[in-house]
Structures are given as structure tokens and as C-alpha cells.
Design a protein around this motif. Sequence first.
Motif, PDB file in Angstrom:
ATOM      1  N   LYS A 244       0.848  -1.179   0.000  1.00  8.72           N
ATOM      2  CA  LYS A 244       0.000   0.000   0.000  1.00  8.72           C
ATOM      3  C   LYS A 244       0.889   1.237   0.000  1.00  8.72           C
ATOM      4  N   PRO A 245       0.338   2.400  -0.341  1.00  4.60           N
ATOM      5  CA  PRO A 245       1.171   3.609  -0.320  1.00  4.60           C
ATOM      6  C   PRO A 245       1.807   3.818   1.052  1.00  4.60           C
ATOM      7  N   PRO A 246       3.074   4.198   1.109  1.00  7.80           N
ATOM      8  CA  PRO A 246       3.745   4.378   2.400  1.00  7.80           C
ATOM      9  C   PRO A 246       3.123   5.491   3.210  1.00  7.80           C
ATOM     10  N   SER A 247       3.190   5.331   4.520  1.00  8.55           N
ATOM     11  CA  SER A 247       2.683   6.382   5.396  1.00  8.55           C
ATOM     12  C   SER A 247       3.608   7.585   5.340  1.00  8.55           C
ATOM     13  N   PHE A 248       3.076   8.758   5.611  1.00  4.42           N
ATOM     14  CA  PHE A 248       3.856   9.997   5.542  1.00  4.42           C
ATOM     15  C   PHE A 248       3.400  10.899   6.668  1.00  4.42           C
ATOM     16  N   SER A 249       4.315  11.231   7.560  1.00  2.00           N
ATOM     17  CA  SER A 249       3.969  12.053   8.721  1.00  2.00           C
ATOM     18  C   SER A 249       3.736  13.504   8.333  1.00  2.00           C
ATOM     19  N   GLY A 250       4.101  13.867   7.113  1.00  2.00           N
ATOM     20  CA  GLY A 250       3.941  15.248   6.676  1.00  2.00           C
ATOM     21  C   GLY A 250       5.161  16.101   6.917  1.00  2.00           C
ATOM     22  N   SER A 251       6.235  15.511   7.435  1.00  2.00           N
ATOM     23  CA  SER A 251       7.406  16.301   7.799  1.00  2.00           C
ATOM     24  C   SER A 251       8.676  15.660   7.267  1.00  2.00           C
ATOM     25  N   LEU A 252       9.533  16.466   6.640  1.00  2.00           N
ATOM     26  CA  LEU A 252      10.865  16.040   6.228  1.00  2.00           C
ATOM     27  C   LEU A 252      11.865  17.063   6.758  1.00  2.00           C
ATOM     28  N   MET A 253      12.935  16.579   7.369  1.00  2.00           N
ATOM     29  CA  MET A 253      13.989  17.447   7.887  1.00  2.00           C
ATOM     30  C   MET A 253      15.142  17.504   6.887  1.00  2.00           C
ATOM     31  N   VAL A 254      15.557  18.695   6.575  1.00  2.00           N
ATOM     32  CA  VAL A 254      16.608  18.895   5.578  1.00  2.00           C
ATOM     33  C   VAL A 254      17.609  19.906   6.120  1.00  2.00           C
ATOM     34  N   LYS A 255      18.892  19.651   5.899  1.00  2.00           N
ATOM     35  CA  LYS A 255      19.915  20.618   6.272  1.00  2.00           C
ATOM     36  C   LYS A 255      19.944  21.735   5.229  1.00  2.00           C
ATOM     37  N   VAL A 256      19.843  22.970   5.686  1.00  2.00           N
ATOM     38  CA  VAL A 256      19.830  24.138   4.801  1.00  2.00           C
ATOM     39  C   VAL A 256      20.891  25.123   5.271  1.00  2.00           C
TER      40      VAL A 256
END
Length: 298
Positions: free
Chosen positions: A82-94
Motif C-alpha cells: 500500500k502507499p507508504p505512510s507519511f507524517s507530513g514532515s521532512l527534515m533537511v539541512k539548509v
Amino acid sequence: MIGVGMALKRLVIAGIAACAMLLVASCTAGEKSPGSDIEAMDCVHFSRVVLMGFSVANPDYRMEYKLTPADECRRDSPPDNKPPSFSGSLMVKVGPRVVSGWPSDFPGMDIEFRQEPSGEIRTPHPGSWYLTELLNFFGGGDPGTENRQTIDLVKGLRPLKHIVHALVELREPLSEEEARKVHDIGIGEVVILSPGKGGKPIGWSFPYPGVIGGFDTYAGQKSVSRVREFQRWVSLLRPEDEPVLDELGLDLAELRDYAGKGRVYGFTIMNYPGVIKSLTKNPKVHSVRIIDVAPEVG
């Protein structure tokens, strides 16, 4: 008037120390969202539109994906396909695009890119620093004065002991093949794909390797066209992405126009003083402006 020695000292300091304070002041600044009627995106499309869109809109900043979005999206994937779950948040170094070696070495901080359950998008709004100001003047200024200042500044540097970070504006937009004859963009550098028009032009960076937004960004430093990467990214954008793109400072119609033209307007470069000086004499170069300077490591 600031002397050459003092100017160089300030540029070196800018490349080594000033960025940490900048990030605290800018990348954590107030967040906004384009509205509550945005359709919720799956993880791959979120990373494709939001993360890559942020990078395109902000060529004065660089990003490092600690996990590629594809890995991040799959980590909680259920076994039944099934489509993977997604918490709605991605952390990226900027962080600011300053002189550094491998992309993970650049100064920056972890920033959250988030989609609320309502569909609202929350992204960082980075502040202005010296490269931002140079990009805002892209297409303007007196090239003779700019190039003389650059030549004067690099005169005070030892040939193989310093790395100079500069913004190069081409005299006229070129195909990528022609632009590569001027300079073949490498790790940590960015190609400029539009005129400034009094604001920041868009850019396509040489990113941290991996799968971003559902496709491999590159296979090797020499093997992939940055223009074709940009064109492929634009081809995957949808009309319903327009509100999010607008929040990032992008316009879908303009992106498609620039992708269709596929022209290079300039680039950043990190190289030795002699290489920077030689670019000021290249007939295809309009101007070369120094961003920062750092001692060569090793």
C-alpha cells in the motif's frame, strides 16, 4: 573606500564564520502557508514540489538530504505494498551557499518542511545575505567595474592557497554545451537558468547524490546534464502544484518557459584565484563577482 586587504579579510571571514549567525536569524524566521485548500500530497510528490522547488527558488542556499526523500518515504511502508505512510514532515539541512568541500561540509542547520493534515504547507523563508544581494543585481551593474574589482581582490591571494567563490554572469544566455566550455559546473556549484529581472533568478544545484522527488538527480559529476534534470523536474509538475510553487516564489508558466528554452545565464564557481581571474577575460562572460574566499584545505 575599503582597501583590498580589508576586503579580502572580510570575504574570508564571511566564508568561514558568519554563516552560523545568518542561519539562526533567517532560516528559522516566520513560516507561512498558501492556504487550507491545498490537496494533501504523498511523500514523493511533496519532496519533488516542496524540497526541490525551494532549492530552485533559492540558489543562494544549499540543501543536504540526510535521507533521500525516497528512503524517507519508504521507511514506514507496510508489507502489503500500500502507499507508504507519511507524517507530513521532512527534515533537511539548509545553509548559505559558501565555499566548502563535499556538500555535507557546508554550514547549515536542520530545517523542517511540513505539510499539515489540512494540506497547508510550511516552509522556511531564508533571509538575505551577500550572495542574495548579488543575485538580486543579476543582469545589472557595470561589468568593467565589477571585473576590475574582482581582479584587484584576487591579486592579494596566493595561487594555490585559497579557493575563491564567485558568481559568473554570461554575456548572453548559452546552451549548456556552450556554457560548459566556459566552465563545467561541479559539486557545490549552481547553474543559473533565468534572468534576474530585479530579483533572484532560479537555479539548479549540483545536489547531494540520491533519489529526490522520485528520480535520480545524477549518476556522476560528468554524466548528467543539469539542464535536462531541470527540464525533467518541470515536466513532473502539475497545475494543482501552482499554489505551493507560488508560495515558494515560483511560477509554473515561467518554469515551463525556461525549461523549454533550456538556456544557461550564469553559474557559481569555486576555484583557484587564477581561474577566477581568467574568467573576467573570457569574451562570453559579462561579469565575475566574488562571493567569499576561504583557505585551501589540505
